[in-house]
Scaffold this motif. Sequence first.
Motif, PDB file in Angstrom:
ATOM      1  N   ALA A 133      -5.088   2.055  -2.746  1.00 52.48           N
ATOM      2  CA  ALA A 133      -3.717   2.578  -2.895  1.00 52.48           C
ATOM      3  C   ALA A 133      -2.705   1.464  -3.097  1.00 52.48           C
ATOM      4  O   ALA A 133      -1.576   1.547  -2.607  1.00 52.48           O
ATOM      5  N   GLY A 134      -3.094   0.400  -3.808  1.00 58.25           N
ATOM      6  CA  GLY A 134      -2.167  -0.684  -4.094  1.00 58.25           C
ATOM      7  C   GLY A 134      -0.983  -0.208  -4.906  1.00 58.25           C
ATOM      8  O   GLY A 134      -1.134   0.609  -5.818  1.00 58.25           O
ATOM      9  N   HIS A 135       0.206  -0.720  -4.570  1.00 53.81           N
ATOM     10  CA  HIS A 135       1.420  -0.224  -5.225  1.00 53.81           C
ATOM     11  C   HIS A 135       2.391  -1.372  -5.481  1.00 53.81           C
ATOM     12  O   HIS A 135       3.585  -1.264  -5.213  1.00 53.81           O
ATOM     13  N   PHE A 136       1.850  -2.482  -5.988  1.00 52.91           N
ATOM     14  CA  PHE A 136       2.740  -3.555  -6.409  1.00 52.91           C
ATOM     15  C   PHE A 136       3.627  -3.084  -7.561  1.00 52.91           C
ATOM     16  O   PHE A 136       4.839  -3.229  -7.527  1.00 52.91           O
ATOM     17  N   ASP A 137       3.006  -2.519  -8.618  1.00 53.75           N
ATOM     18  CA  ASP A 137       3.719  -2.146  -9.835  1.00 53.75           C
ATOM     19  C   ASP A 137       3.680  -0.638 -10.055  1.00 53.75           C
ATOM     20  O   ASP A 137       2.710   0.038  -9.669  1.00 53.75           O
ATOM     21  N   PHE A 138       4.706  -0.120 -10.708  1.00 51.78           N
ATOM     22  CA  PHE A 138       4.710   1.285 -11.118  1.00 51.78           C
ATOM     23  C   PHE A 138       5.665   1.427 -12.289  1.00 51.78           C
ATOM     24  O   PHE A 138       6.509   0.562 -12.542  1.00 51.78           O
ATOM     25  N   THR A 139       5.526   2.523 -13.034  1.00 55.44           N
ATOM     26  CA  THR A 139       6.320   2.755 -14.239  1.00 55.44           C
ATOM     27  C   THR A 139       6.977   4.127 -14.191  1.00 55.44           C
ATOM     28  O   THR A 139       6.319   5.123 -13.868  1.00 55.44           O
ATOM     29  N   LEU A 140       8.260   4.163 -14.526  1.00 59.36           N
ATOM     30  CA  LEU A 140       8.973   5.425 -14.707  1.00 59.36           C
ATOM     31  C   LEU A 140       9.206   5.609 -16.205  1.00 59.36           C
ATOM     32  O   LEU A 140       9.971   4.844 -16.803  1.00 59.36           O
ATOM     33  N   PRO A 141       8.584   6.587 -16.826  1.00 57.31           N
ATOM     34  CA  PRO A 141       8.813   6.813 -18.254  1.00 57.31           C
ATOM     35  C   PRO A 141      10.096   7.590 -18.489  1.00 57.31           C
ATOM     36  O   PRO A 141      10.506   8.408 -17.660  1.00 57.31           O
ATOM     37  N   ALA A 142      10.736   7.327 -19.614  1.00 57.57           N
ATOM     38  CA  ALA A 142      11.865   8.150 -20.052  1.00 57.57           C
ATOM     39  C   ALA A 142      11.283   9.333 -20.815  1.00 57.57           C
ATOM     40  O   ALA A 142      10.693   9.161 -21.886  1.00 57.57           O
ATOM     41  N   ALA A 143      11.397  10.506 -20.261  1.00 58.76           N
ATOM     42  CA  ALA A 143      10.780  11.696 -20.850  1.00 58.76           C
ATOM     43  C   ALA A 143      11.515  12.914 -20.325  1.00 58.76           C
ATOM     44  O   ALA A 143      12.555  12.804 -19.671  1.00 58.76           O
ATOM     45  N   CYS A 144      11.001  14.078 -20.640  1.00 57.47           N
ATOM     46  CA  CYS A 144      11.556  15.322 -20.126  1.00 57.47           C
ATOM     47  C   CYS A 144      10.437  16.115 -19.468  1.00 57.47           C
ATOM     48  O   CYS A 144       9.315  16.138 -19.989  1.00 57.47           O
TER      49      CYS A 144
ATOM     50  N   LYS B 230       0.842  -1.202   0.000  1.00 57.53           N
ATOM     51  CA  LYS B 230       0.000   0.000   0.000  1.00 57.53           C
ATOM     52  C   LYS B 230       0.874   1.247   0.000  1.00 57.53           C
ATOM     53  O   LYS B 230       1.781   1.395   0.820  1.00 57.53           O
ATOM     54  N   LEU B 231       0.605   2.151  -0.928  1.00 57.53           N
ATOM     55  CA  LEU B 231       1.394   3.377  -1.060  1.00 57.53           C
ATOM     56  C   LEU B 231       1.045   4.374   0.039  1.00 57.53           C
ATOM     57  O   LEU B 231      -0.125   4.631   0.311  1.00 57.53           O
ATOM     58  N   ILE B 232       2.099   4.936   0.658  1.00 58.98           N
ATOM     59  CA  ILE B 232       1.925   6.014   1.632  1.00 58.98           C
ATOM     60  C   ILE B 232       2.142   7.365   0.953  1.00 58.98           C
ATOM     61  O   ILE B 232       1.314   8.269   1.031  1.00 58.98           O
TER      62      ILE B 232
END
Length: 308
Positions: free
Chosen positions: A176-187, A42-44
């Motif tokens: 607020a489940g937070h098993f997975d998340f994505t960081l995009p390559a962007a500006c 769970k995301l805080i």
Amino acid sequence: MMKNKNILIVMLGLIVGVFGCADPDLAPILTFDDAKKAGYVKLIEESDKLVNVLDEQSARASTYTYSVEFVDQQNGQRVEEYYVNLVYEPVSGSDQTVDKLISFTQADFVDGPNGLRAKENISVTGDQIMNALGLSFADLSPGDNFVFKGYLTFEGDGAVYGADNASAAVNGSAFAGHFDFTLPAACPSDLTGSYDYDGSLFWCNAGSGSGQVDIVAQGGGVYHFSDWSFGAYTSCYGGIDNSTSLTFTDVCTEVSFTGTVDKYGDTWNFTSTIVGNDWTIIWDNTYGESGSAVIHYTGGANWPITLN
């Protein structure tokens, strides 16, 4: 939609039956496949998700920081390990996977703000990601995605749970489940604001007009102008009647027109140049409307963008 709601109601009913007065923090732990008594991440709190690929220094210094707590029947005490795999999904080329880029055990956890075991201030840096994957800055492209897939291992039976065997309720925003998340390559991109313009060449022979136009962010580097006619609709029709489906996109300071069909189904064509403080846009559409505008960057500075 009703089907999903009914499933959630049944599952919450089971929880009340098992625990009596249901603890809202424990509510979703029985929504896993087969109603196994497991748990979830769970995301805080978290920072912005982005690997800034404007330049190498920015890419390597990019940092995502987040804190999570672990929900199970024993307030997170049954979690033996929390680990996160990294999957690199480039715009072109094959995916790559790094197992257990992040890994913590019960000894690394603390008592969180909600009485659950927690891991606070977890950081992932661009430098860490690139080194783990063996990538150089030249290998990165805007639009690449770094996908993080989290898992919990439980003591006793060694059961492993992640997003793939969690229910939609756990993975959704409600818990607020937070098993997975994505960081995009962007500006990072911020062109929002009000800009002076000079409009001309209106198709209705109404002359020209000057005014202010807003650039409005739609998220992810996508923007629309508050008046794509730049005064022509006001001169020719007496008001603004515009569509937010007309958009342009800023990808690492390179701008291109990405939405070209308005709400009436008419296609717009744009010819655009940027010279210093002036962004000139000449436009027409399949309805027979046309015009031109020179948009001036605020404060007399040069536009911080180029055209793709």
